[in-house]
Design a protein around this motif. Structure first.
Motif, PDB file in Angstrom:
ATOM      1  N   UNK A   1       0.819  -1.207   0.000  1.00 11.88           N
ATOM      2  CA  UNK A   1       0.000   0.000   0.000  1.00 11.88           C
ATOM      3  C   UNK A   1       0.856   1.262   0.000  1.00 11.88           C
ATOM      4  N   UNK A   2       1.985   1.201   0.694  1.00 12.63           N
ATOM      5  CA  UNK A   2       2.858   2.365   0.758  1.00 12.63           C
ATOM      6  C   UNK A   2       3.510   2.652  -0.596  1.00 12.63           C
ATOM      7  N   UNK A   3       3.716   1.626  -1.415  1.00 15.79           N
ATOM      8  CA  UNK A   3       4.422   1.774  -2.686  1.00 15.79           C
ATOM      9  C   UNK A   3       3.495   1.910  -3.885  1.00 15.79           C
ATOM     10  N   UNK A   4       2.230   2.231  -3.679  1.00 20.48           N
ATOM     11  CA  UNK A   4       1.327   2.450  -4.802  1.00 20.48           C
ATOM     12  C   UNK A   4       1.721   3.756  -5.487  1.00 20.48           C
ATOM     13  N   UNK A   5       1.875   3.705  -6.808  1.00 19.30           N
ATOM     14  CA  UNK A   5       2.282   4.866  -7.600  1.00 19.30           C
ATOM     15  C   UNK A   5       1.271   5.121  -8.712  1.00 19.30           C
ATOM     16  N   UNK A   6       1.412   6.289  -9.305  1.00 14.74           N
ATOM     17  CA  UNK A   6       0.561   6.639 -10.438  1.00 14.74           C
ATOM     18  C   UNK A   6       0.864   5.678 -11.583  1.00 14.74           C
ATOM     19  N   UNK A   7      -0.170   5.184 -12.217  1.00 13.90           N
ATOM     20  CA  UNK A   7      -0.014   4.242 -13.316  1.00 13.90           C
ATOM     21  C   UNK A   7      -0.192   2.793 -12.908  1.00 13.90           C
ATOM     22  N   UNK A   8      -0.237   2.508 -11.620  1.00  8.63           N
ATOM     23  CA  UNK A   8      -0.465   1.135 -11.158  1.00  8.63           C
ATOM     24  C   UNK A   8      -1.905   0.718 -11.444  1.00  8.63           C
ATOM     25  N   UNK A   9      -2.095  -0.535 -11.748  1.00 10.38           N
ATOM     26  CA  UNK A   9      -3.437  -1.089 -11.867  1.00 10.38           C
ATOM     27  C   UNK A   9      -3.757  -1.787 -10.556  1.00 10.38           C
ATOM     28  N   UNK A  10      -4.862  -1.376  -9.932  1.00  9.59           N
ATOM     29  CA  UNK A  10      -5.216  -1.899  -8.617  1.00  9.59           C
ATOM     30  C   UNK A  10      -6.595  -2.547  -8.662  1.00  9.59           C
ATOM     31  N   UNK A  11      -6.833  -3.424  -7.704  1.00  9.45           N
ATOM     32  CA  UNK A  11      -8.144  -4.032  -7.507  1.00  9.45           C
ATOM     33  C   UNK A  11      -8.620  -3.581  -6.130  1.00  9.45           C
ATOM     34  N   UNK A  12      -9.804  -2.971  -6.077  1.00  6.68           N
ATOM     35  CA  UNK A  12     -10.332  -2.490  -4.805  1.00  6.68           C
ATOM     36  C   UNK A  12     -10.993  -3.623  -4.046  1.00  6.68           C
ATOM     37  N   UNK A  13     -11.370  -3.341  -2.803  1.00  6.59           N
ATOM     38  CA  UNK A  13     -12.048  -4.331  -1.978  1.00  6.59           C
ATOM     39  C   UNK A  13     -13.391  -4.738  -2.556  1.00  6.59           C
TER      40      UNK A  13
ATOM     41  N   UNK B   1      -8.474   0.368   1.171  1.00  8.01           N
ATOM     42  CA  UNK B   1      -9.437  -0.527   0.541  1.00  8.01           C
ATOM     43  C   UNK B   1      -8.897  -1.188  -0.719  1.00  8.01           C
ATOM     44  N   UNK B   2      -7.639  -0.971  -1.032  1.00  6.23           N
ATOM     45  CA  UNK B   2      -7.024  -1.636  -2.178  1.00  6.23           C
ATOM     46  C   UNK B   2      -6.679  -3.064  -1.763  1.00  6.23           C
ATOM     47  N   UNK B   3      -7.177  -4.013  -2.522  1.00  6.53           N
ATOM     48  CA  UNK B   3      -6.949  -5.418  -2.197  1.00  6.53           C
ATOM     49  C   UNK B   3      -5.682  -5.952  -2.857  1.00  6.53           C
ATOM     50  N   UNK B   4      -5.361  -5.453  -4.053  1.00 10.77           N
ATOM     51  CA  UNK B   4      -4.208  -5.991  -4.764  1.00 10.77           C
ATOM     52  C   UNK B   4      -3.699  -4.960  -5.758  1.00 10.77           C
ATOM     53  N   UNK B   5      -2.403  -4.974  -5.998  1.00 15.63           N
ATOM     54  CA  UNK B   5      -1.793  -4.167  -7.050  1.00 15.63           C
ATOM     55  C   UNK B   5      -1.371  -5.142  -8.129  1.00 15.63           C
ATOM     56  N   UNK B   6      -2.019  -5.037  -9.293  1.00 13.60           N
ATOM     57  CA  UNK B   6      -1.767  -6.018 -10.352  1.00 13.60           C
ATOM     58  C   UNK B   6      -0.565  -5.668 -11.210  1.00 13.60           C
TER      59      UNK B   6
END
Length: 113
Positions: free
Chosen positions: A53-65, A97-102
């Motif tokens: 969660x700390x390393x989420x950056x612009x351009x990442x594809x994420x899956x929410x809860x 609420x981010x479940x995964x960074x794809x």
């Protein structure tokens, strides 16, 4: 025929500290097993999630809860993300609420101040 109460009490007191150690040993063993099978892996997973969660950056594809797959367009300081879920639809999502960074996006540029 019957054992006197005085004899029964003195026979049990012969072990003293050994008796206490033997009675505490199963509790220590159960705690050690619980630590290595439950507590330690859970702490490791929590640390891994916190780093993700700390390393989420612009351009990442994420899956929410809620199961929404989105692309991060902006990371805000207050623990929120602005994500794009469609061509012209951007919403704000809590970072927790981010479940995964794809897919990882581009790394952030170094700050030169």
């Amino acid at each position: 025929m019957f054992v006197s109460p005085a004899f029964a009490q003195t026979a049990g007191a012969a072990g003293g500290t050994e008796s206490i150690l033997i009675s505490i040993l199963p509790f220590v063993a159960v705690f050690a097993i619980m630590y290595f099978l439950i507590i330690r892996p859970q702490r490791r997973n929590m640390k891994k999630r916190e780093d993700m969660l700390k390393n989420i950056r612009r351009g990442d594809t994420v899956v929410t809860g809620g199961g929404i797959v989105a692309k991060v367009t902006k990371v805000m300081d207050n623990g929120e993300l602005e994500v794009q879920i469609s061509e012209q639809v951007k919403v704000r999502v809590l970072q927790a609420m981010v479940a995964d960074v794809r897919v990882k996006g581009e790394p952030t540029a170094a700050n030169t101040k």
